[in-house]
Design an enzyme around this catalytic site. Structure first.
Site, PDB file in Angstrom:
ATOM      1  N   LYS A 198       0.810  -1.218   0.000  1.00  0.00           N
ATOM      2  CA  LYS A 198       0.000   0.000   0.000  1.00  0.00           C
ATOM      3  C   LYS A 198       0.842   1.266   0.000  1.00  0.00           C
ATOM      4  CE  LYS A 198      -3.979  -1.893   2.368  1.00  0.00           C
ATOM      5  NZ  LYS A 198      -4.803  -1.841   3.568  1.00  0.00           N
ATOM      6  N   GLY A 354      10.884  -4.877   6.319  1.00  0.00           N
ATOM      7  CA  GLY A 354      10.515  -6.290   6.455  1.00  0.00           C
ATOM      8  C   GLY A 354      10.538  -7.128   5.199  1.00  0.00           C
ATOM      9  N   GLY A 377      10.959  -1.132  12.018  1.00  0.00           N
ATOM     10  CA  GLY A 377      10.281   0.146  12.273  1.00  0.00           C
ATOM     11  C   GLY A 377      11.242   1.302  12.478  1.00  0.00           C
TER      12      GLY A 377
HETATM   13  P1  AMP Z   1       4.646  -3.995   2.599  1.00  0.00           P
HETATM   14  O1  AMP Z   1       4.572  -4.665   3.941  1.00  0.00           O
HETATM   15  O2  AMP Z   1       3.773  -2.798   2.462  1.00  0.00           O
HETATM   16  O3  AMP Z   1       6.062  -3.755   2.159  1.00  0.00           O
HETATM   17  O4  AMP Z   1       3.994  -5.009   1.578  1.00  0.00           O
HETATM   18  C1  AMP Z   1       4.571  -6.259   1.309  1.00  0.00           C
HETATM   19  C2  AMP Z   1       3.514  -7.112   0.683  1.00  0.00           C
HETATM   20  O5  AMP Z   1       3.050  -6.509  -0.506  1.00  0.00           O
HETATM   21  C3  AMP Z   1       4.012  -8.464   0.302  1.00  0.00           C
HETATM   22  O6  AMP Z   1       3.427  -9.418   1.140  1.00  0.00           O
HETATM   23  C4  AMP Z   1       3.545  -8.633  -1.149  1.00  0.00           C
HETATM   24  O7  AMP Z   1       2.933  -9.880  -1.384  1.00  0.00           O
HETATM   25  C5  AMP Z   1       2.522  -7.535  -1.300  1.00  0.00           C
HETATM   26  N1  AMP Z   1       2.387  -7.109  -2.682  1.00  0.00           N
HETATM   27  C6  AMP Z   1       3.338  -6.787  -3.545  1.00  0.00           C
HETATM   28  N2  AMP Z   1       2.845  -6.518  -4.763  1.00  0.00           N
HETATM   29  C7  AMP Z   1       1.515  -6.680  -4.680  1.00  0.00           C
HETATM   30  C8  AMP Z   1       0.439  -6.573  -5.611  1.00  0.00           C
HETATM   31  N3  AMP Z   1       0.664  -6.212  -6.875  1.00  0.00           N
HETATM   32  N4  AMP Z   1      -0.805  -6.807  -5.162  1.00  0.00           N
HETATM   33  C9  AMP Z   1      -1.023  -7.157  -3.890  1.00  0.00           C
HETATM   34  N5  AMP Z   1      -0.051  -7.287  -2.949  1.00  0.00           N
HETATM   35  C10 AMP Z   1       1.212  -7.054  -3.342  1.00  0.00           C
END
Ligand code: AMP
Length: 396
Positions: A198, A354, A377
């Site tokens: 996100k 992470g 964090g």
């Molecule tokens: P974050 O913790 O915000 O860095 O998000 C990491 C997560 O984003 C991972 O578990 C990925 O599977 C997910 N992610 C990456 N690309 C996508 C995508 N195109 N759609 C949904 N989830 C995603």
């Protein structure tokens, strides 16, 4: 400020805040000892130059009193194994038990104190509690980068009782040096690669890095908020509708700062969120209804790799796709490969946060990038431009 590298600890008792918040299984065995291993160089430096070591840490989230499952005595044998040193244990971190154990400590000996968070005062940053801890040693070392963004008694407040005799341990110093190399004195061009799910969770970081980078590469789920904001068709990809305006504002800000933003041009799309979904490659702004983008496409991989290859410094936070599923891991893997290749040519690369750390470990390339942060964090807050209490307390 003292430097651990040039200090001789002969005749000193070093009170070291470490991050021994490690996972334990049902038999109270340590299942991942990375954090303990990370503290070994600091412990050895004190012992090998003639000092004694008093280790303090938190473990888990106790409610504010003794709970056996969070007792640090469970990890004594692991600390002994990894340091090759005998480790004494004090069943309290302040008071008579801790004081007696600390005062009888001989040069070369190591003492581990019981969990700091058995006292609510630790997280409250209570000055009396910090003062009691401070009496146990005559030098304070903070080596717990993972909690440096918290103003707790043992991570920040305690430093007030060591006006001069305080320093960073090797873990802290390594993390700070790495981020400073990227944020303060990068070899240019400086490229930040942001991915993950996100955009809302990365806004502050993106805003902060926009003022510093030459290139910003955007991948992962957050891509689709940018694409939809520009009028693209995103199907059922992850989109944060409430962030559409913000995405446009970030692009406008980048333009005014002369930062080049690189968005995906194609995507690997799937008919469901599953590794055995039907997949195809399509234009990132032409995703049909019922389909979702789960990885960057081949043209995007090639575009991103070219930018990475020409970079002097690279900061990577967040995967390019759903790398946990093999069919959507190629984008993240090939971006990682491009970072490895750029590093081999002399670029400085920092991987933090992470999931990109998990990806680097999954691909077995952790030793082929310049630095892999374990800061979690704390690193994210540092990248947002925040002053970390644990860092400020040592520098002040
Ligand atoms: P974050 O913790 O915000 O860095 O998000 C990491 C997560 O984003 C991972 O578990 C990925 O599977 C997910 N992610 C990456 N690309 C996508 C995508 N195109 N759609 C949904 N989830 C995603």
């Amino acid at each position: 400020m003292l430097s651990i590298d040039s200090f001789s600890f002969s005749g000193h008792k070093a009170l070291i805040r470490v991050d021994f918040n490690v996972p334990l299984n049902d038999h109270f065995e340590v299942t991942d000892s990375t954090r303990i291993l990370a503290a070994v160089p600091t412990i050895k430096k004190v012992v090998e130059t003639g000092g004694s070591v008093i280790l303090m840490s938190h473990l888990g989230r106790p409610k504010g009193g003794f709970e056996d499952k969070f007792s640090l005595r469970h990890i004594v044998s692991t600390v002994e194994k990894l340091t090759g040193l005998k480790v004494k244990f004090a069943a309290d971190c302040i008071g008579a038990v801790a004081e007696a154990a600390a005062s009888s400590l001989l040069p070369g000996e190591v003492l581990l104190l019981e969990n700091l968070r058995f006292y609510k005062e630790e997280e409250k940053g209570d000055a009396d509690f910090a003062k009691k801890l401070s009496t146990l040693g005559d030098i304070y070392i903070n080596d717990a980068f993972g909690t440096a963004h918290r103003a707790h008694a043992s991570t920040a407040v305690i430093a007030d009782f060591f006006p001069v005799n305080k320093m960073f341990g090797y873990v802290m110093q390594g993390e700070i040096d790495a981020i400073d190399k990227v944020m303060l004195k990068p070899n240019r061009p400086l490229t930040a690669i942001m991915g993950g799910a996100k955009v809302s969770s990365k806004i502050s970081i993106i805003e902060n890095v926009l003022g510093k980078v030459n290139h910003l590469i955007i991948g992962g789920g957050m891509t689709f908020t940018f694409i939809k904001a520009q009028g693209g068709k995103t199907g059922s990809s992850l989109v944060e509708d409430e962030q559409l305006q913000l995405a446009l504002d970030l692009m406008e800000k980048a333009k005014s700062l002369g930062v080049q933003i690189h968005l995906p041009v194609d995507a690997v799309i799937a008919d469901k969120f599953s590794n055995d979904a039907l997949t195809k490659v399509c234009d990132v702004a032409e995703i049909p209804d019922g389909w979702m983008g789960l990885d960057i496409g081949p043209q995007t991989i090639s575009n991103f790799s070219a930018v990475i290859s020409a970079s002097g410094t690279i900061l990577w936070n967040g995967p390019m796709g759903v790398f946990e599923m093999e069919n959507f891991a190629a984008g993240t893997r090939q971006v990682a490969d491009a970072i490895v290749a750029a590093t081999a040519k002399g670029a400085y690369s920092l991987v933090g946060g992470g999931d990109s750390v998990a990806a680097v470990n999954q691909f077995g390339i952790a030793d082929k990038v310049s630095y892999v942060s374990t800061g979690g964090g704390a690193l994210l807050e540092y990248m947002e431009g925040a002053v970390l209490p644990g860092v400020a307390a040592i520098r002040s």
